[in-house]
Design a protein around this motif. Sequence first.
Motif, short mmCIF file in Angstrom:
data_model
loop_
_atom_site.label_atom_id
_atom_site.label_comp_id
_atom_site.label_asym_id
_atom_site.label_seq_id
_atom_site.Cartn_x
_atom_site.Cartn_y
_atom_site.Cartn_z
N ARG A 140 68.72 86.08 -6.68
CA ARG A 140 68.95 87.22 -5.80
C ARG A 140 67.60 87.85 -5.47
N THR A 141 67.26 87.89 -4.20
CA THR A 141 66.01 88.49 -3.74
C THR A 141 66.34 89.77 -2.97
N TRP A 157 71.12 86.64 -1.46
CA TRP A 157 71.26 85.53 -2.39
C TRP A 157 70.75 84.24 -1.79
N ALA A 158 70.09 83.43 -2.64
CA ALA A 158 69.51 82.18 -2.16
C ALA A 158 69.59 81.12 -3.25
N LEU A 191 63.38 78.16 -1.26
CA LEU A 191 64.52 79.07 -1.18
C LEU A 191 65.34 78.79 0.07
N ALA A 226 68.88 80.12 2.10
CA ALA A 226 69.82 81.24 2.18
C ALA A 226 71.23 80.78 1.86
N GLY A 279 73.98 82.67 2.39
CA GLY A 279 74.89 83.14 3.41
C GLY A 279 76.16 83.74 2.83
N ALA A 306 73.94 75.22 1.36
CA ALA A 306 72.83 76.09 1.78
C ALA A 306 71.68 75.23 2.31
N ALA A 327 65.16 80.76 3.35
CA ALA A 327 65.40 82.15 2.96
C ALA A 327 64.07 82.86 2.73
N GLU A 328 64.11 84.15 2.94
CA GLU A 328 62.91 84.96 2.73
C GLU A 328 62.65 85.14 1.24
#
Length: 252
Positions: A6-7, A11-12, A19, A21, A23, A44, A48-49
């Motif tokens: 979890r960032t 969530w990723a 990473l 995402a 979604g 996934a 992701a960031e």
Amino acid sequence: MTRLVRTPAGWAVDRDGKLLALGATLADLLALPLAEARARYEAASAPAEAGPARAPVDVQEVWAAGVTYQRSREGRREESGHAALYDHVYAAARPEIFFKATAGRVVGDGEPVGIRADSGWDVPEAELGLVVNAAGEVFGYTAGNDMSSRSIEGENPLYLPQAKVYARACALGPAIVPVWEAGPGPFPVAVRVERDGAVAWAAETSTARLARTPEDLVSWLTRALDFPAGWCCSPAPVRSRSVISRCVAVTW
């Protein structure tokens, strides 16, 4: 190896450092049967960031089980004048299960944990945390620290909620390892206390030494409670007589 993290952005899936995402939220995954949750997890694909890992819960409650190891029983006997009580809990069919924290009170890996000002003896307890879905299936595992006031619990077992439940007394993370990635176990659990860059105390155990299986503990808690968004449970402590100020998580 992949992990669910979890960032700040959400969530990723951490796939070998990349990473992706999810979604969805953890609550979304835990509302699904395990096979469907796995399919969504493995689907996934969008980048992701990145960002600092946060505690791997969103709305889940955290529950814990006590006196699950012989060493835990012996330690509590040493700390209080209620030895017969802990002997009974260790041997009884019904386990000790207690509420530990709401999601908002959980801190993440590397964050300061809470120490009660009105307690003279406080200990970290390294935990193997179970992440369980709404159907009572174990979705994955995480590492945790169940901070506890031994002086309060030792004075009277009825003070257990005050010894266990307070601000920042539960630390989880940095990630959730799905059951299909972790394998069948048993798993090692370890704790290390560091002060001024030096190791002051360290110990380890294994889930092979549990007196009760994780599945048995899950079955007791879900007999009279519903968890539509899933929940977390910590059955496996390694206890120290020292105080730490940060969560040191075990990773696979």
